[in-house]
Design a protein around this motif. Sequence first.
Motif, PDB file in Angstrom:
ATOM      1  N   GLN B  71     -29.462  54.135   4.208  1.00  0.00           N
ATOM      2  CA  GLN B  71     -30.779  54.406   4.783  1.00  0.00           C
ATOM      3  C   GLN B  71     -30.711  54.531   6.289  1.00  0.00           C
ATOM      4  O   GLN B  71     -31.447  55.303   6.887  1.00  0.00           O
ATOM      5  CB  GLN B  71     -31.744  53.266   4.426  1.00  0.00           C
ATOM      6  CG  GLN B  71     -32.002  53.119   2.938  1.00  0.00           C
ATOM      7  CD  GLN B  71     -32.623  54.362   2.351  1.00  0.00           C
ATOM      8  OE1 GLN B  71     -33.521  54.943   2.932  1.00  0.00           O
ATOM      9  NE2 GLN B  71     -32.128  54.789   1.198  1.00  0.00           N
ATOM     10  N   GLY B  73     -27.750  54.840   8.313  1.00  0.00           N
ATOM     11  CA  GLY B  73     -26.596  55.492   8.925  1.00  0.00           C
ATOM     12  C   GLY B  73     -26.853  56.925   9.331  1.00  0.00           C
ATOM     13  O   GLY B  73     -27.907  57.486   9.051  1.00  0.00           O
ATOM     14  N   LEU B  74     -25.866  57.508  10.006  1.00  0.00           N
ATOM     15  CA  LEU B  74     -25.974  58.883  10.475  1.00  0.00           C
ATOM     16  C   LEU B  74     -26.191  59.815   9.296  1.00  0.00           C
ATOM     17  O   LEU B  74     -25.549  59.696   8.263  1.00  0.00           O
ATOM     18  CB  LEU B  74     -24.692  59.262  11.214  1.00  0.00           C
ATOM     19  CG  LEU B  74     -24.650  60.634  11.885  1.00  0.00           C
ATOM     20  CD1 LEU B  74     -25.693  60.718  12.968  1.00  0.00           C
ATOM     21  CD2 LEU B  74     -23.278  60.883  12.458  1.00  0.00           C
ATOM     22  N   PHE B  75     -27.115  60.755   9.472  1.00  0.00           N
ATOM     23  CA  PHE B  75     -27.443  61.638   8.363  1.00  0.00           C
ATOM     24  C   PHE B  75     -27.221  63.105   8.714  1.00  0.00           C
ATOM     25  O   PHE B  75     -26.700  63.880   7.921  1.00  0.00           O
ATOM     26  CB  PHE B  75     -28.897  61.388   7.967  1.00  0.00           C
ATOM     27  CG  PHE B  75     -29.401  62.341   6.953  1.00  0.00           C
ATOM     28  CD1 PHE B  75     -28.910  62.294   5.668  1.00  0.00           C
ATOM     29  CD2 PHE B  75     -30.342  63.293   7.287  1.00  0.00           C
ATOM     30  CE1 PHE B  75     -29.352  63.190   4.730  1.00  0.00           C
ATOM     31  CE2 PHE B  75     -30.790  64.186   6.346  1.00  0.00           C
ATOM     32  CZ  PHE B  75     -30.297  64.138   5.066  1.00  0.00           C
ATOM     33  N   GLN B  76     -27.579  63.481   9.914  1.00  0.00           N
ATOM     34  CA  GLN B  76     -27.459  64.881  10.295  1.00  0.00           C
ATOM     35  C   GLN B  76     -27.066  64.991  11.759  1.00  0.00           C
ATOM     36  O   GLN B  76     -27.570  64.260  12.605  1.00  0.00           O
ATOM     37  CB  GLN B  76     -28.807  65.592  10.084  1.00  0.00           C
ATOM     38  CG  GLN B  76     -28.758  67.049  10.490  1.00  0.00           C
ATOM     39  CD  GLN B  76     -30.129  67.701  10.478  1.00  0.00           C
ATOM     40  OE1 GLN B  76     -31.142  67.037  10.404  1.00  0.00           O
ATOM     41  NE2 GLN B  76     -30.142  69.004  10.564  1.00  0.00           N
ATOM     42  N   VAL B  77     -26.151  65.896  12.056  1.00  0.00           N
ATOM     43  CA  VAL B  77     -25.820  66.220  13.444  1.00  0.00           C
ATOM     44  C   VAL B  77     -26.148  67.691  13.631  1.00  0.00           C
ATOM     45  O   VAL B  77     -25.627  68.538  12.912  1.00  0.00           O
ATOM     46  CB  VAL B  77     -24.336  65.966  13.762  1.00  0.00           C
ATOM     47  CG1 VAL B  77     -24.043  66.327  15.206  1.00  0.00           C
ATOM     48  CG2 VAL B  77     -23.969  64.525  13.503  1.00  0.00           C
ATOM     49  N   GLU B  78     -27.024  67.957  14.585  1.00  0.00           N
ATOM     50  CA  GLU B  78     -27.458  69.333  14.793  1.00  0.00           C
ATOM     51  C   GLU B  78     -26.781  69.864  16.057  1.00  0.00           C
ATOM     52  O   GLU B  78     -26.889  69.260  17.119  1.00  0.00           O
ATOM     53  CB  GLU B  78     -28.979  69.340  14.968  1.00  0.00           C
ATOM     54  CG  GLU B  78     -29.618  70.674  14.724  1.00  0.00           C
ATOM     55  CD  GLU B  78     -31.130  70.576  14.837  1.00  0.00           C
ATOM     56  OE1 GLU B  78     -31.736  71.569  15.221  1.00  0.00           O
ATOM     57  OE2 GLU B  78     -31.690  69.506  14.556  1.00  0.00           O
ATOM     58  N   THR B  79     -26.071  70.957  15.952  1.00  0.00           N
ATOM     59  CA  THR B  79     -25.465  71.562  17.137  1.00  0.00           C
ATOM     60  C   THR B  79     -25.938  73.008  17.233  1.00  0.00           C
ATOM     61  O   THR B  79     -26.630  73.504  16.349  1.00  0.00           O
ATOM     62  CB  THR B  79     -23.928  71.534  17.078  1.00  0.00           C
ATOM     63  OG1 THR B  79     -23.491  72.513  16.147  1.00  0.00           O
ATOM     64  CG2 THR B  79     -23.417  70.171  16.644  1.00  0.00           C
ATOM     65  N   LYS B  81     -24.317  75.741  16.932  1.00  0.00           N
ATOM     66  CA  LYS B  81     -23.760  76.721  16.011  1.00  0.00           C
ATOM     67  C   LYS B  81     -23.795  76.317  14.544  1.00  0.00           C
ATOM     68  O   LYS B  81     -23.658  77.158  13.678  1.00  0.00           O
ATOM     69  CB  LYS B  81     -22.318  77.035  16.411  1.00  0.00           C
ATOM     70  CG  LYS B  81     -22.232  77.701  17.762  1.00  0.00           C
ATOM     71  CD  LYS B  81     -20.855  78.228  18.045  1.00  0.00           C
ATOM     72  CE  LYS B  81     -20.844  78.925  19.389  1.00  0.00           C
ATOM     73  NZ  LYS B  81     -19.490  79.179  19.864  1.00  0.00           N
ATOM     74  N   PHE B  82     -23.888  75.040  14.273  1.00  0.00           N
ATOM     75  CA  PHE B  82     -23.923  74.626  12.871  1.00  0.00           C
ATOM     76  C   PHE B  82     -24.629  73.281  12.730  1.00  0.00           C
ATOM     77  O   PHE B  82     -24.881  72.605  13.729  1.00  0.00           O
ATOM     78  CB  PHE B  82     -22.500  74.531  12.289  1.00  0.00           C
ATOM     79  CG  PHE B  82     -21.582  73.588  13.017  1.00  0.00           C
ATOM     80  CD1 PHE B  82     -21.712  72.214  12.880  1.00  0.00           C
ATOM     81  CD2 PHE B  82     -20.584  74.078  13.847  1.00  0.00           C
ATOM     82  CE1 PHE B  82     -20.882  71.355  13.551  1.00  0.00           C
ATOM     83  CE2 PHE B  82     -19.747  73.215  14.533  1.00  0.00           C
ATOM     84  CZ  PHE B  82     -19.897  71.847  14.383  1.00  0.00           C
ATOM     85  N   LEU B  84     -24.378  69.554  10.596  1.00  0.00           N
ATOM     86  CA  LEU B  84     -23.447  68.734   9.827  1.00  0.00           C
ATOM     87  C   LEU B  84     -24.257  67.678   9.081  1.00  0.00           C
ATOM     88  O   LEU B  84     -25.097  67.006   9.686  1.00  0.00           O
ATOM     89  CB  LEU B  84     -22.457  68.104  10.809  1.00  0.00           C
ATOM     90  CG  LEU B  84     -21.296  67.275  10.289  1.00  0.00           C
ATOM     91  CD1 LEU B  84     -20.117  67.459  11.231  1.00  0.00           C
ATOM     92  CD2 LEU B  84     -21.650  65.813  10.243  1.00  0.00           C
ATOM     93  N   PHE B  85     -24.049  67.581   7.791  1.00  0.00           N
ATOM     94  CA  PHE B  85     -24.783  66.597   6.997  1.00  0.00           C
ATOM     95  C   PHE B  85     -23.831  65.565   6.413  1.00  0.00           C
ATOM     96  O   PHE B  85     -22.729  65.911   5.990  1.00  0.00           O
ATOM     97  CB  PHE B  85     -25.535  67.276   5.852  1.00  0.00           C
ATOM     98  CG  PHE B  85     -26.742  68.043   6.293  1.00  0.00           C
ATOM     99  CD1 PHE B  85     -27.964  67.409   6.426  1.00  0.00           C
ATOM    100  CD2 PHE B  85     -26.652  69.384   6.600  1.00  0.00           C
ATOM    101  CE1 PHE B  85     -29.080  68.109   6.848  1.00  0.00           C
ATOM    102  CE2 PHE B  85     -27.765  70.093   7.028  1.00  0.00           C
ATOM    103  CZ  PHE B  85     -28.988  69.448   7.146  1.00  0.00           C
ATOM    104  N   ILE B  98     -20.413  70.837   6.592  1.00  0.00           N
ATOM    105  CA  ILE B  98     -20.837  71.595   7.761  1.00  0.00           C
ATOM    106  C   ILE B  98     -21.444  72.879   7.236  1.00  0.00           C
ATOM    107  O   ILE B  98     -20.784  73.614   6.496  1.00  0.00           O
ATOM    108  CB  ILE B  98     -19.652  71.872   8.692  1.00  0.00           C
ATOM    109  CG1 ILE B  98     -19.063  70.550   9.170  1.00  0.00           C
ATOM    110  CG2 ILE B  98     -20.088  72.721   9.870  1.00  0.00           C
ATOM    111  CD1 ILE B  98     -17.877  70.706  10.077  1.00  0.00           C
ATOM    112  N   LYS B 101     -26.661  77.121  10.462  1.00  0.00           N
ATOM    113  CA  LYS B 101     -27.991  76.752  10.935  1.00  0.00           C
ATOM    114  C   LYS B 101     -29.034  77.324   9.974  1.00  0.00           C
ATOM    115  O   LYS B 101     -28.829  78.376   9.389  1.00  0.00           O
ATOM    116  CB  LYS B 101     -28.240  77.341  12.319  1.00  0.00           C
ATOM    117  CG  LYS B 101     -27.348  76.821  13.405  1.00  0.00           C
ATOM    118  CD  LYS B 101     -27.777  75.496  13.939  1.00  0.00           C
ATOM    119  CE  LYS B 101     -29.014  75.556  14.802  1.00  0.00           C
ATOM    120  NZ  LYS B 101     -29.286  74.232  15.383  1.00  0.00           N
ATOM    121  N   GLN B 105     -32.477  70.620   4.737  1.00  0.00           N
ATOM    122  CA  GLN B 105     -31.920  69.317   4.390  1.00  0.00           C
ATOM    123  C   GLN B 105     -31.817  69.150   2.877  1.00  0.00           C
ATOM    124  O   GLN B 105     -30.830  68.630   2.367  1.00  0.00           O
ATOM    125  CB  GLN B 105     -32.853  68.270   4.996  1.00  0.00           C
ATOM    126  CG  GLN B 105     -32.544  66.862   4.656  1.00  0.00           C
ATOM    127  CD  GLN B 105     -33.708  65.983   5.049  1.00  0.00           C
ATOM    128  OE1 GLN B 105     -34.421  66.272   6.009  1.00  0.00           O
ATOM    129  NE2 GLN B 105     -33.915  64.915   4.318  1.00  0.00           N
TER     130      GLN B 105
END
Lengths: 147, 151
Positions: B71, B73-79, B81-82, B84-85, B98, B101, B105
């Motif tokens: 619940q 922890g890290l869930f999504q990294v938005e950059t 170019k892409f 990361l889930f 990965i 864009k 979710q």
Amino acid sequence: MIYSFWIFDRHCNCIYNRDFAQHKPASKDTVNRNNDKDEAKLLFGAIFSMSRLSSKLSDGNVLQSFRTGKYKAHLKETATGLRFILISDSNVGDLSGLLNQLYSDLYLNTIVKNGLSPVDFKEGMVIKNMSFINGADELITQNGDFI
Amino acid sequence: MKVLSLYLLNKSGGLIYQRDFNPESNGINKLSSNDYLITAGTLHSIHAIVAGLTPPVLYPIQENQTGNQNQTGLFQVETEKFNLFIYQTLTGLKIISIVQKGVSQETATRFMANVHSIYSDYVMKNPFYTLDMPIKCQLFSNKVLLLSEAS
């Protein structure tokens, strides 16, 4: 809901921190309170590793935000190595417009163009300039995502 | 939806499976095998670190931060170019994808849940597989490829 606002300089020091969660912005006692705490170091470390990772995986790639089940962190890194970070609820959309405003409208005018503020922040120095603090509060609290 | 890469991490953060889809055209750099291990380890530790950074108002005092990180922890990294889930299963296996864009979710989570079920079927039920070791099951790879093309 926006929970906090952080600025890190290019020497990895936290030069500004404002907590909105517990106190309403009217009180100024949550300005620069967590700069030397572990929380600041962990936040910087996490952002730093994620930026490194994103640029390693794809050339010229920039980290924009990260999200957990509970909250979301929005990042803007300037060409001079400053990092602006806003912590908000996890369902908040894109806050890059607000981050850009905080940098280009506020930081540039009140800190960079201010002859009395240092060009480069030394260790332990923080932003105490009231026009910056008030301006930042105003921009953030007037944003639609601030409740 | 377009999946660019898939990583599987065991419960201690070791990389047990890594795969790039369409590596020549997806914009993801090819790294050395050592760099993939570093990437996996970094994500594993960041997952735990950012859980500890949750604003204090968001969790009750008695709930400690080392609890269930599915619940927090890290869930999504938005950059730029892409995206990361990260999807952590109840047993601590992390499935990291990965994606391009614009992929929602829900779509990404569904894809990773499907990878999890393929993992249960073709890795966990494989009598020659040792737990937490790199996955070298051809059947698993084939199914993952099919899934990435289908979704």
